[in-house]
Design a protein around this motif. Sequence first.
Motif, short mmCIF file in Angstrom:
data_model
loop_
_atom_site.label_atom_id
_atom_site.label_comp_id
_atom_site.label_asym_id
_atom_site.label_seq_id
_atom_site.Cartn_x
_atom_site.Cartn_y
_atom_site.Cartn_z
N THR A 1 0.67 -1.25 0.07
CA THR A 1 0.28 0.02 -0.06
C THR A 1 0.94 1.27 -0.02
O THR A 1 0.58 2.14 -0.77
CB THR A 1 -0.94 0.06 1.17
OG1 THR A 1 -1.46 -1.23 1.53
CG2 THR A 1 -1.96 1.04 1.14
N GLN A 2 1.90 1.23 0.87
CA GLN A 2 2.78 2.48 1.01
C GLN A 2 3.50 2.54 -0.59
O GLN A 2 3.43 3.74 -0.98
CB GLN A 2 3.93 2.15 1.90
CG GLN A 2 3.64 2.00 3.33
CD GLN A 2 4.51 1.83 4.21
OE1 GLN A 2 5.36 1.01 4.05
NE2 GLN A 2 4.60 2.53 5.42
N LEU A 3 3.83 1.62 -1.15
CA LEU A 3 4.61 1.86 -2.51
C LEU A 3 3.56 2.16 -3.48
O LEU A 3 4.03 3.04 -4.29
CB LEU A 3 5.46 0.62 -2.90
CG LEU A 3 6.46 0.70 -4.03
CD1 LEU A 3 7.60 1.36 -3.37
CD2 LEU A 3 7.12 -0.68 -4.35
N THR B 1 2.25 4.91 10.79
CA THR B 1 1.86 4.01 9.73
C THR B 1 2.65 4.48 8.46
O THR B 1 2.50 3.82 7.42
CB THR B 1 0.35 4.31 9.31
OG1 THR B 1 -0.13 5.33 9.12
CG2 THR B 1 -0.60 3.37 10.36
N GLY B 2 3.55 5.19 8.69
CA GLY B 2 4.59 5.41 7.67
C GLY B 2 4.09 6.57 6.47
O GLY B 2 4.68 6.82 5.47
N LYS B 3 3.30 7.49 7.18
CA LYS B 3 2.78 8.47 6.21
C LYS B 3 3.82 9.35 5.88
O LYS B 3 4.09 9.78 4.80
CB LYS B 3 1.66 9.42 6.96
CG LYS B 3 0.50 8.93 7.38
CD LYS B 3 -0.28 9.77 7.89
CE LYS B 3 -0.11 10.01 9.30
NZ LYS B 3 0.17 9.23 10.41
N SER B 4 4.80 9.96 6.67
CA SER B 4 6.14 10.86 6.40
C SER B 4 7.17 10.29 5.50
O SER B 4 7.54 10.86 4.62
CB SER B 4 6.75 11.12 7.97
OG SER B 4 5.61 11.99 8.75
N VAL B 5 7.35 8.86 5.87
CA VAL B 5 8.09 7.80 5.00
C VAL B 5 7.38 7.97 3.31
O VAL B 5 8.26 8.08 2.53
CB VAL B 5 7.98 6.43 5.56
CG1 VAL B 5 8.51 5.57 4.53
CG2 VAL B 5 9.04 6.26 6.62
#
Length: 676
Positions: free
Chosen positions: A223-225, A244-248
């Motif tokens: 989902t992130q990718l 959840t990695g929003k900034s990443v």
Amino acid sequence: MTGTCHHRRERLRREAEAQLRDRSLPTWQHRVLQRFAVEHENGWFPLLHRSAPHTPADRPDAVLVGPLGVLLILLRDEEPGWETSREAFVWAAERLAGASIGPGMLTEAAARTVLVQPAGHRGRPSNTGEHLTITDGELDRILRRGERVLEEADVQAIARHLDGRTFDLTPIMWQPRRIPQQRGPGRTGGTASPFDIPDPRREQVERAPERLFPDWRFFLDGTQLGAVRRRYSGPARITGPAGTGKSVVALHRLAYLARRTTGRLLFTTHLRNLPLIAEEQFRSLAPQLAQRIEFTHLHAWARDFLAGRGRAAEVDEQQVEQAFNAVWQRSELTETLRNFRPVRGYWKDEIDRVIKGRGIRSLETYRSVSRKGRGANLPPEFRAYVWQFYCEYERALSERDAFDHNDVLMRALAEIERRPLPRQYTSVVVDEVQDLTLIGLRLVHAISGDGPDQLLLVGDGQQQVHAGGWRLSEAGISLRGRGEILRRNYRNRLAITERAGELDAIDRFDDLEGGPTVSLRSSRPVLRGGQVVEWQGRNQEEAVVSALRRLNDNSSVAVLTRTNGTAEHWEKVLRAAGFAVRPVGRWDGRACAPIHVGTVHRAKGTEFRSVFLPGEPLPSGRYREEREALHRQRLVGMTRARDFLWLGTVISSCGAPSRSTTRSRGPESGSSPDPT
Ligand SMILES: Nc1ncnc2c1ncn2[C@@H]1O[C@H](COP(=O)(O)OP(=O)(O)OP(=O)(O)O)[C@@H](O)[C@H]1O
């Protein structure tokens, strides 16, 4: 080198020579490729472009997949221009896309372009940062030295993936069909039940915490990718609970867009220290692209922009405070307001977040505006008192020839409306968007425009510290469902997510948007374990100091407070106890001995192994919006902790013994102290 080893390398060299015989390669290129072939025994998988040595300029001549990552090799006598070099990178990155390996989906940060030139070459490297330049005598620099980022099984999976994705690259010295199938992550053989259906996604996530190279730079989840690579036809939003990695994802997306466009990109937010943190992290992700991205907080952007247009706009905070206090002390103006809500900060927020923050210019508009999240319903006739108070504040400012932060944003917006920006940024990313004022949001929209991929809003309504009660549509922004919701929490261990999830932190922001909301409670923590200590007693200073001394690992600790005054108190207490202390605003993501101390507000965007939230006097809690705001603030504080969370409550009853309760979740509780 032992005799056998020498013998094996000789054999490999001869085999490579046989494979390369049909290619009429220049001697130096032949030497380089032979070396690559020999490195197969050290875990490298070389692939050669089928047209080499006549490879099209914008394609890599060879690709090497190995423990140090994926190397896109250009074998050239002359240095290619940066566009050519970037095109070769993008071509290979497109073929690498979707490579799914043990820890997740491979990101472009695992790949880099290397220009190899013949030894003795005299041309000067252009230093564009697009590629590393070496000579054929320096191959050890890329094959032996560097950070190991891929495990053996992952290397094989990527090499096989690349081979399967293009006919343009041919394996040399290895055959895809002969590579043993990659073992399922975490499986050590044994007999699987015939009814076991492997779920690769689940396996990847479960393996994440124990993997050898846990690094968000090289692996993201699907989902992130997807959020990084998707093309959005207009403004889009990435949302999801804390950790959840929003900034990443925002950083990866900036790198992704920077590689595929020209021009500058902007990362902005209303928080002063966050752009510095983001810039530092971006440099470790894609150093060669860092100069293409401007990392700045929105007020600084507006101030510099106005200065560039010959209109100085420096805010004198002291003058602003004096102006507000002068009006607040006039009882004929404030008596009615004080009777309604005695707290000064409430009325300051009303001006900052509602009246000026939303750019309201008349009492008529103010009378009719919705103030959702601001608590008390102010009847229209009462709003006339607030308006009068506001007008006096404006007068006090102008008497001092001063202006506040909202004025700077409003002036910048008016200036852009008067004379639009020349097309300045290819893309704008706004982090912590939930705490922007409406004027701030209108300004970023005016800066970015509405085109494809031009505006990305990143935030989480549950972490909103200031309610402003606005909708995106009031800033003229329409998302039309564009965006992603992230759900896997990679930061907080289970015990911490569970405890923070008990807070009643209402998401006013998404409430207003009417969009789907995902609360921390329904996020999925990837890391098991964790420990939460809840302490109650009278001597909190002693309790904190002794818990700090008992930490197994004190390389990443923060003491977070609600107010600046309390932060100063804890700074003194810790220094007196012999601890080194550093303001949380100076956090740079690295583990270090000093204990970070500061307000929760300042701690946004940070994370620590252990977090202490001492008890402190709270506002009356009489009003619903006050309680909601406190819960949201507490949620931000708690979710800065990865392994260990200490929560204090001071009780005043004489003689009551102090006590602490501990909740642990399994053995992986990180730096937890003995809580007894
Ligand atoms: N795919 C991933 N694999 C491993 N770690 C990850 C991954 N994605 C994010 N992380 C890590 O999770 C942590 C939280 O990431 P990040 O700060 O981007 O979250 P966030 O959603 O912006 O959090 P918050 O809203 O609380 O500030 C960081 O330590 C980051 O490195």
